[in-house]
Design a protein around this motif. Structure first.
Motif, PDB file in Angstrom:
ATOM      1  N   LEU A   1      -3.703  12.787  -1.212  1.00 40.44           N
ATOM      2  CA  LEU A   1      -4.953  12.148  -0.797  1.00 40.44           C
ATOM      3  C   LEU A   1      -4.716  11.278   0.438  1.00 40.44           C
ATOM      4  CD1 LEU A   1      -7.928  11.543  -1.612  1.00 40.44           C
ATOM      5  CD2 LEU A   1      -7.059   9.535  -2.815  1.00 40.44           C
ATOM      6  N   LYS A   2      -3.659  10.473   0.440  1.00 40.51           N
ATOM      7  CA  LYS A   2      -3.386   9.595   1.580  1.00 40.51           C
ATOM      8  C   LYS A   2      -2.975  10.406   2.806  1.00 40.51           C
ATOM      9  CE  LYS A   2      -1.754   5.471   1.005  1.00 40.51           C
ATOM     10  NZ  LYS A   2      -1.000   4.243   0.678  1.00 40.51           N
ATOM     11  N   ASN A   3      -2.299  11.537   2.590  1.00 39.65           N
ATOM     12  CA  ASN A   3      -1.920  12.405   3.712  1.00 39.65           C
ATOM     13  C   ASN A   3      -3.120  12.888   4.507  1.00 39.65           C
ATOM     14  OD1 ASN A   3       0.785  12.245   3.309  1.00 39.65           O
ATOM     15  ND2 ASN A   3       1.004  14.241   2.332  1.00 39.65           N
ATOM     16  N   MET A   4      -4.269  13.029   3.820  1.00 36.73           N
ATOM     17  CA  MET A   4      -5.454  13.551   4.503  1.00 36.73           C
ATOM     18  C   MET A   4      -5.858  12.665   5.669  1.00 36.73           C
ATOM     19  SD  MET A   4      -8.002  14.801   1.510  1.00 36.73           S
ATOM     20  CE  MET A   4      -7.311  15.210  -0.075  1.00 36.73           C
TER      21      MET A   4
ATOM     22  N   LYS B   1       0.816  -1.228   0.000  1.00 36.54           N
ATOM     23  CA  LYS B   1       0.000   0.000   0.000  1.00 36.54           C
ATOM     24  C   LYS B   1       0.843   1.268   0.000  1.00 36.54           C
ATOM     25  CE  LYS B   1      -1.024   0.218   4.978  1.00 36.54           C
ATOM     26  NZ  LYS B   1      -1.993  -0.174   5.985  1.00 36.54           N
ATOM     27  N   ASP B   2       2.074   1.221   0.499  1.00 39.43           N
ATOM     28  CA  ASP B   2       2.939   2.399   0.466  1.00 39.43           C
ATOM     29  C   ASP B   2       4.094   2.226  -0.504  1.00 39.43           C
ATOM     30  OD1 ASP B   2       1.618   4.107   2.427  1.00 39.43           O
ATOM     31  OD2 ASP B   2       2.097   2.511   3.842  1.00 39.43           O
TER      32      ASP B   2
ATOM     33  N   ARG C   1      -7.658  -1.117  -4.524  1.00 37.48           N
ATOM     34  CA  ARG C   1      -7.680  -1.465  -3.101  1.00 37.48           C
ATOM     35  C   ARG C   1      -6.270  -1.589  -2.546  1.00 37.48           C
ATOM     36  NH1 ARG C   1     -12.575  -5.765  -3.913  1.00 37.48           N
ATOM     37  NH2 ARG C   1     -11.010  -6.718  -5.226  1.00 37.48           N
ATOM     38  N   TRP C   2      -5.358  -2.136  -3.364  1.00 38.00           N
ATOM     39  CA  TRP C   2      -3.982  -2.316  -2.894  1.00 38.00           C
ATOM     40  C   TRP C   2      -3.300  -0.967  -2.616  1.00 38.00           C
ATOM     41  CZ3 TRP C   2      -1.992  -6.738  -6.654  1.00 38.00           C
ATOM     42  CH2 TRP C   2      -2.552  -7.958  -6.234  1.00 38.00           C
ATOM     43  N   ALA C   3      -3.782   0.115  -3.209  1.00 33.53           N
ATOM     44  CA  ALA C   3      -3.155   1.425  -3.007  1.00 33.53           C
ATOM     45  C   ALA C   3      -3.370   1.959  -1.597  1.00 33.53           C
ATOM     46  CB  ALA C   3      -3.673   2.430  -4.035  1.00 33.53           C
ATOM     47  N   PHE C   4      -4.319   1.388  -0.853  1.00 35.02           N
ATOM     48  CA  PHE C   4      -4.458   1.856   0.535  1.00 35.02           C
ATOM     49  C   PHE C   4      -4.688   0.712   1.528  1.00 35.02           C
ATOM     50  CE2 PHE C   4      -8.523   2.301  -1.577  1.00 35.02           C
ATOM     51  CZ  PHE C   4      -9.384   1.670  -0.706  1.00 35.02           C
ATOM     52  N   MET C   5      -4.670  -0.529   1.078  1.00 36.70           N
ATOM     53  CA  MET C   5      -4.861  -1.623   2.023  1.00 36.70           C
ATOM     54  C   MET C   5      -3.782  -2.708   1.991  1.00 36.70           C
ATOM     55  SD  MET C   5      -8.934  -2.304   2.274  1.00 36.70           S
ATOM     56  CE  MET C   5      -9.116  -2.894   0.585  1.00 36.70           C
ATOM     57  N   GLY C   6      -3.281  -3.029   0.842  1.00 36.96           N
ATOM     58  CA  GLY C   6      -2.396  -4.201   0.757  1.00 36.96           C
ATOM     59  C   GLY C   6      -3.218  -5.470   0.579  1.00 36.96           C
ATOM     60  N   PRO C   7      -2.571  -6.573   0.157  1.00 34.56           N
ATOM     61  CA  PRO C   7      -3.295  -7.783  -0.228  1.00 34.56           C
ATOM     62  C   PRO C   7      -3.971  -8.524   0.926  1.00 34.56           C
ATOM     63  CG  PRO C   7      -0.918  -8.131  -0.364  1.00 34.56           C
ATOM     64  CD  PRO C   7      -1.130  -6.667  -0.117  1.00 34.56           C
TER      65      PRO C   7
END
Lengths: 312, 312
Positions: free
Chosen positions: B302-305, A216-217, B222-228
């Protein structure tokens, strides 16, 4: 454009939203009349939420395009495209596709949302088998736009093309899978990555939390707007071929350690489940799914800025 | 906190930005004096751009924390953490780590950015080998926060822990790889997915463009903010174990077709390269890399928010 949505469970509801949001008239049907009433209420709630989230323009007009039908015949009447969403059982699919083929307009395209049964398994016996295919969504399709289109060997190319344009016209991202294969494409890619993830945790290289962080990061950030081929194309000075020349050897060497075909080990699954539960207790799964959907909505709004998903 | 950044190429420049943005005093050194001047100019330009993009708060104060050092001794003077970024050659790494171990403060942590050489290969001979490890970034680390930390068998656990806290304190996302392995974790996961992607294109199931769409408009969202792991944990009613019970059989069946360890076929690479070039001519690679970095910046904002990466 009239679309019939057959089966009013979660996936059927989501498809009704997608097609109505995209400007189609939707006729929603379910064999269970009470399920149909419930579906209408749930769809209305979700459409209002999407409007609030700026992921559709006019909830009232979207809802005005969704009608529930009292009978299968009524739902199919005038429909040029049919999206079927009944339970994942071969006999159920065979029976409904026989009915769809008999009752629908002869030129209508008949698509199934199945994630696990190839179109050839439930359409071979049909006079209209050339117009049948799978259109496999990711749940929920109004937030995750990809749709995998996969015909049987006897599906007309023009039918796949019709399905592709329709899905694109309502803001989905259709991809064509040219031959039937288990898991289609998305789950095969997911499976390949998951298998290595399980292996790395099983062998003590990394924790569940850190593995998710690595994606994710790291890996997942570029994949969220490029995909794996474009990612490597941009990661070597002279493009993809250059990348393959530089790193093909390393990846082959790694692949030699990625050949296990054992089932996921029960103890490993236990271990990963425990790690997940210490990160997220079972009682919070539901809240976290809402959190996930909010993140997906934000991501979709962001992507809409450069590449609109929601049609005007 | 004083950090020495050794080697002022692209990765060294990026590390200087990360540490200075995070509040550290950075001493940047390169054996080539002209490279050092160039680096300073490039860093200033990138820091200004990041300020414009709201990914750091005060370009002037960030720049005030980056000094170039005339000698290795000067760069190491007072540094509690050293990040090395010389060329990926074993002999180069051995030589520089000997110098770092001799010249740095005895309590300083010594980290290498190497993506392909394990720490054990260039630190075994050193008196201070317990304080050496790999801290592998993804390029550029000021936009992609994951850092893979991997010690040699003789690296102190406390040294890994120190590196982990430092990276976390400057807004990176450190993960710990507990034992040395080729490709660390990120590239092994990437390799597993790429191998299946190549296979699907090679066997005519899908085009390069559609495969990328399957990831960027499906799997990758989904992987961009959660991981598999978190993704599958939320994808079955009762969590990850439930997911494994439901779908483990399908994934095992798919895995049986994913065991090839052949090198990527030259003809397939040619074919994929041609498909990429028809989507993006070679002359546009550079522009597309700028486009990619803009998308990464948007995604990071966006993720920083919800989960700040840039420390205040």
């Amino acid at each position: 454009m009239k679309v019939a949505v057959i089966g009013a469970g979660l996936i059927g509801q989501a498809w009704a939203i997608v097609f109505a949001r995209g400007g189609c008239d939707v006729q929603l049907w379910d064999g269970d009349e009470q399920a149909l009433d419930t579906a209408r209420a749930l769809v209305a709630r979700q459409v209002a939420e999407l409007e609030k989230q700026r992921l559709l323009h006019d909830a009232a007009s979207v809802m005005s395009r969704i009608r529930t039908s009292a009978s299968l015949e009524e739902a199919l009447n005038g429909a040029q495209y049919v999206q079927e969403n009944l339970p994942e059982k071969l006999e159920v699919k065979k029976e409904i596709f026989s009915k769809l083929d008999t009752l629908s307009d002869a030129r209508a395209v008949l698509a199934s949302s199945t994630s696990s049964i190839p179109a050839s398994a439930f359409t071979e016996h049909l006079p209209g088998r050339h117009r049948c295919l799978v259109a496999h969504p990711v749940n929920p399709p109004y937030l995750i736009p990809v749709v995998e289109l996969c015909g049987a060997p006897w599906t007309d190319k023009s039918v796949v093309e019709t399905a592709r344009s329709l899905h694109a016209s309502v803001g989905q991202k259709p991809v064509v899978v040219h031959k039937e294969l288990e898991g289609f494409v998305l789950n095969r890619l997911q499976g390949a990555l998951l298998r290595e993830a399980f292996r790395l945790v099983q062998n003590g290289y990394i924790s569940v939390e850190d593995l998710d962080t690595t994606v994710k990061d790291g890996l997942g950030l570029r994949w969220a707007f490029m995909g794996p081929f474009e990612t490597i194309d941009l990661n070597a000075p002279d493009g993809l071929q250059d990348y393959c020349n530089r790193y093909g050897g390393m990846y082959q060497s790694i692949a030699r350690e990625q050949t296990s075909v054992d089932p996921w080990d029960v103890k490993v699954v236990d271990n990963i489940e425990q790690q997940r539960r210490s990160l997220l207790p079972k009682t919070e799964l539901l809240d976290r799914r809402l959190w996930r959907d909010e993140r997906l909505m934000e991501l979709l709004r962001l992507k809409n800025m450069t590449d609109p998903v929601v049609p005007d």
